[in-house]
Design a protein around this motif. Structure first.
Motif, PDB file in Angstrom:
ATOM      1  N   THR A 164     -68.850  72.083  11.574  1.00 14.07           N
ATOM      2  CA  THR A 164     -69.524  73.003  12.510  1.00 14.07           C
ATOM      3  C   THR A 164     -69.046  74.454  12.369  1.00 14.07           C
ATOM      4  O   THR A 164     -68.020  74.713  11.746  1.00 14.07           O
ATOM      5  CB  THR A 164     -69.398  72.568  13.999  1.00 14.07           C
ATOM      6  OG1 THR A 164     -68.066  72.793  14.423  1.00 14.07           O
ATOM      7  CG2 THR A 164     -69.824  71.125  14.208  1.00 14.07           C
ATOM      8  N   PHE A 165     -69.810  75.341  12.980  1.00 12.79           N
ATOM      9  CA  PHE A 165     -69.483  76.771  12.944  1.00 12.79           C
ATOM     10  C   PHE A 165     -70.018  77.452  14.197  1.00 12.79           C
ATOM     11  O   PHE A 165     -70.837  76.874  14.909  1.00 12.79           O
ATOM     12  CB  PHE A 165     -70.062  77.428  11.678  1.00 12.79           C
ATOM     13  CG  PHE A 165     -71.558  77.232  11.497  1.00 12.79           C
ATOM     14  CD1 PHE A 165     -72.486  78.083  12.091  1.00 12.79           C
ATOM     15  CD2 PHE A 165     -72.024  76.168  10.721  1.00 12.79           C
ATOM     16  CE1 PHE A 165     -73.846  77.880  11.921  1.00 12.79           C
ATOM     17  CE2 PHE A 165     -73.390  75.962  10.556  1.00 12.79           C
ATOM     18  CZ  PHE A 165     -74.312  76.811  11.153  1.00 12.79           C
ATOM     19  N   GLN A 166     -69.509  78.652  14.429  1.00 11.70           N
ATOM     20  CA  GLN A 166     -70.075  79.471  15.513  1.00 11.70           C
ATOM     21  C   GLN A 166     -70.968  80.517  14.872  1.00 11.70           C
ATOM     22  O   GLN A 166     -70.835  80.814  13.684  1.00 11.70           O
ATOM     23  CB  GLN A 166     -68.952  80.142  16.290  1.00 11.70           C
ATOM     24  CG  GLN A 166     -68.130  79.168  17.115  1.00 11.70           C
ATOM     25  CD  GLN A 166     -66.901  79.851  17.721  1.00 11.70           C
ATOM     26  OE1 GLN A 166     -65.894  80.037  17.043  1.00 11.70           O
ATOM     27  NE2 GLN A 166     -67.013  80.231  18.962  1.00 11.70           N
ATOM     28  N   ARG A 167     -71.875  81.101  15.666  1.00 11.22           N
ATOM     29  CA  ARG A 167     -72.795  82.113  15.140  1.00 11.22           C
ATOM     30  C   ARG A 167     -72.422  83.498  15.672  1.00 11.22           C
ATOM     31  O   ARG A 167     -71.774  83.616  16.692  1.00 11.22           O
ATOM     32  CB  ARG A 167     -74.239  81.785  15.553  1.00 11.22           C
ATOM     33  CG  ARG A 167     -74.763  80.467  15.031  1.00 11.22           C
ATOM     34  CD  ARG A 167     -76.187  80.247  15.520  1.00 11.22           C
ATOM     35  NE  ARG A 167     -77.064  81.311  15.060  1.00 11.22           N
ATOM     36  CZ  ARG A 167     -77.841  81.233  13.977  1.00 11.22           C
ATOM     37  NH1 ARG A 167     -77.880  80.101  13.267  1.00 11.22           N
ATOM     38  NH2 ARG A 167     -78.599  82.249  13.616  1.00 11.22           N
ATOM     39  N   THR A 168     -72.873  84.507  14.954  1.00 11.38           N
ATOM     40  CA  THR A 168     -72.603  85.879  15.397  1.00 11.38           C
ATOM     41  C   THR A 168     -73.611  86.316  16.469  1.00 11.38           C
ATOM     42  O   THR A 168     -73.374  87.288  17.182  1.00 11.38           O
ATOM     43  CB  THR A 168     -72.739  86.863  14.213  1.00 11.38           C
ATOM     44  OG1 THR A 168     -74.039  86.712  13.653  1.00 11.38           O
ATOM     45  CG2 THR A 168     -71.686  86.600  13.146  1.00 11.38           C
ATOM     46  N   ASP A 169     -74.736  85.598  16.567  1.00 11.30           N
ATOM     47  CA  ASP A 169     -75.822  86.084  17.415  1.00 11.30           C
ATOM     48  C   ASP A 169     -76.106  85.184  18.613  1.00 11.30           C
ATOM     49  O   ASP A 169     -77.031  85.417  19.370  1.00 11.30           O
ATOM     50  CB  ASP A 169     -77.109  86.230  16.579  1.00 11.30           C
ATOM     51  CG  ASP A 169     -77.465  84.933  15.853  1.00 11.30           C
ATOM     52  OD1 ASP A 169     -76.682  83.954  15.989  1.00 11.30           O
ATOM     53  OD2 ASP A 169     -78.492  84.894  15.168  1.00 11.30           O
ATOM     54  N   GLU A 170     -75.307  84.124  18.777  1.00 14.22           N
ATOM     55  CA  GLU A 170     -75.598  83.170  19.844  1.00 14.22           C
ATOM     56  C   GLU A 170     -74.334  82.394  20.168  1.00 14.22           C
ATOM     57  O   GLU A 170     -73.582  82.031  19.259  1.00 14.22           O
ATOM     58  CB  GLU A 170     -76.668  82.193  19.314  1.00 14.22           C
ATOM     59  CG  GLU A 170     -77.514  81.529  20.373  1.00 14.22           C
ATOM     60  CD  GLU A 170     -78.512  80.543  19.736  1.00 14.22           C
ATOM     61  OE1 GLU A 170     -78.613  79.440  20.262  1.00 14.22           O
ATOM     62  OE2 GLU A 170     -79.140  80.895  18.716  1.00 14.22           O
TER      63      GLU A 170
END
Ligand code: 6PG
Length: 470
Positions: A455-461
């Motif tokens: 998994t990853f996190q997003r820059t826009d959400e």
């Protein structure tokens, strides 16, 4: 003097213990030293200064009997099992309320364990870092006490008297809970490893690479020690470079084998930083280069295969020396920054309550990493004691920026010549990453998610995401 009651007892009359005891006696304390070996006791008594009160003994029970209560006893024995062995022998002889200080380079987890067990038995225990080598112990070390707050006032006057002084102020201060004193000393040693590695690298480029003689380098270090680089380690390097070998008459540094020893404190600093997730690559590399230095035979074999000329050609001498000076300043600033960032995090994570302004204040004198830069750090931490990294201070940033460009030039020269400058390189690498608002770790996250659905996190959400990559 059979009925004399002594102020302080010290166990372990190696050169550090002996010198510290002589130092205490110089300051008017009546002191007792214990060592199992009668020879060490004789050595102590032979160095006694007339008019001071010192006694040596090989009888532990006698030592305990002749100390004022609550007894104040310091251990200066080899870290590890010897400390436990001495405690096992000592504790049954003591009374509740007595104060035991471990002044050696004990691992902080051992100090935590000992604090717990001794507290349960009714004793006060303090882990205290002592820095400055033999000379420091005799003339004034930097002292890093931590642990039992209640016990500290009982030893404070003595520690203050014997410590080094800067502007009349003692280089000792209470540094926090539990094993804080030993933790700070461990990190001190990590920074010591880093700076020593950096000095060895600039020496290598100027000596093996450019061909400056030891006596020319002695002059270079002499000048450096009169400016921004003024420090104990630069000062002793200056002196080392002019020392002759008694046996051969050659420069002593040239006949010393290039295999470095270590007792573990640098490695412990790296290990703990890894556990805490704090980046201290300059210190890591310093530890690692000592390991690489130890496999001399393998290096000799590899040198024959990968033969490189390691010569710096076409450089202007004065310019190269100035680049070296600035690179050493840059790397030194980064070494301290990494060590202090580790202390900041360890203090929070382990609830040590380490006062960073006090730490840099007491490092200004007596210890191995004393340098004029510590005045700048003291100013920075006094203005903002909770700085996570000293590189965020405007004054320090000014210093770092002032030597950044020449550091890059110096590294380019060294790297082209094939001279190993790993400490300086990772110092610059650390700096370049630390001041990068964006890092390429987005790609690493993508790879992790690709092969392992990590998994990853997003820059826009906000949120946690996983992509179907194939
Ligand atoms: C000090 C030194 C001292 C000792 C080092 C040497 O502050 O006085 O740091 O504690 O000289 O532990 O360590 P290595 O043997 O690991 O280099």
């Amino acid at each position: 003097m059979a009925d004399q009651l002594y102020d302080f007892g010290l166990i372990g009359l190696g050169v550090m213990g002996r010198n510290l005891l002589l130092n205490m006696a110089d300051h008017g304390f009546a002191v007792l030293g214990y060592n199992r070996s009668p020879q060490k006791v004789t050595d102590l008594e032979s160095e006694m200064v007339p008019g001071t009160t010192i006694k040596g003994t090989s009888d532990l029970a006698l030592m305990v009997k002749e100390l004022k209560t609550p007894r104040r006893i310091m251990l200066l024995v080899q870290a590890g099992k010897p400390v436990d062995a001495v405690l096992d022998e000592l504790i049954p002889l003591l009374d509740k309320g007595d104060i035991i200080i471990d002044g050696g380079n004990s691992h902080y987890t051992d100090t935590n364990r000992r604090t717990r067990t001794l507290q349960e038995k009714g004793f006060h225990f303090m882990g205290v870092g002592v820095s400055g080598g033999e000379e420091g112990a005799r003339r004034g070390p930097s002292i890093m006490p931590g642990g039992d707050r209640e016990a500290y006032p009982h030893v404070q006057p003595m520690l203050e008297a014997v410590s080094a002084k800067v502007n009349g102020e003692p280089c000792v201060a209470y540094l926090g809970n539990g094993a804080a004193g030993h933790y700070v000393k461990m990190v001190h040693n990590g920074i010591e490893y880093g700076i020593m590695q950096l000095i060895s690298e600039v020496y290598d480029v100027l000596h093996r690479g450019y061909g400056l003689s030891n006596s020319e380098l002695h002059e270079v270090f002499r000048e450096w020690n009169e400016g921004q680089l003024q420090s104990f380690l630069v000062e002793i390097t200056r002196d080392i470079l002019k020392k002759k070998d008694d046996k051969t008459g050659k420069d002593l540094v040239d006949v010393i084998l290039d295999k470095a020893g270590s007792k573990g404190t640098g490695k412990w600093t790296s290990q703990d930083a890894m556990d805490l997730g704090i980046s201290i690559p300059t210190i890591d590399v310093a530890v690692s280069m000592r390991s690489l230095s130890a496999i001399k035979a393998e290096r000799v074999e590899a040198a024959a295969i990968y033969n490189s000329n390691t010569k710096v050609s076409g450089a202007d001498k004065d310019e190269l020396i100035e680049q070296a000076r600035q690179a050493l300043l840059f790397g030194t600033l980064i070494s301290y920054a990494q060590g202090l960032a580790l202390l900041h995090e360890a203090s929070r994570e382990y609830n040590l309550e380490i006062p960073l302004p006090q730490v840099v204040k007491i490092w200004r004198g007596g210890c191995i990493i004393r340098s004029t830069l510590l005045e700048d750090y003291y100013k920075a931490y006094t203005a903002n004691p909770s700085l996570p990294n000293i590189l965020l201070d405007a004054g320090i940033a000014g210093l770092v920026k002032s030597c950044e460009a020449k550091t890059r030039s110096f590294l380019a020269t060294a790297v082209s010549a094939g001279i190993p400058v790993s400490g300086l390189s990772v110092s610059l690498g650390y700096f370049d990453a630390y001041r990068s608002a964006t890092m390429p770790t987005n790609l690493i996250q993508a790879q992790r998610d690709f092969f392992g659905a990590h998994t990853f996190q997003r820059t826009d959400e906000e949120g946690i995401f996983h992509a179907h990559w194939q």
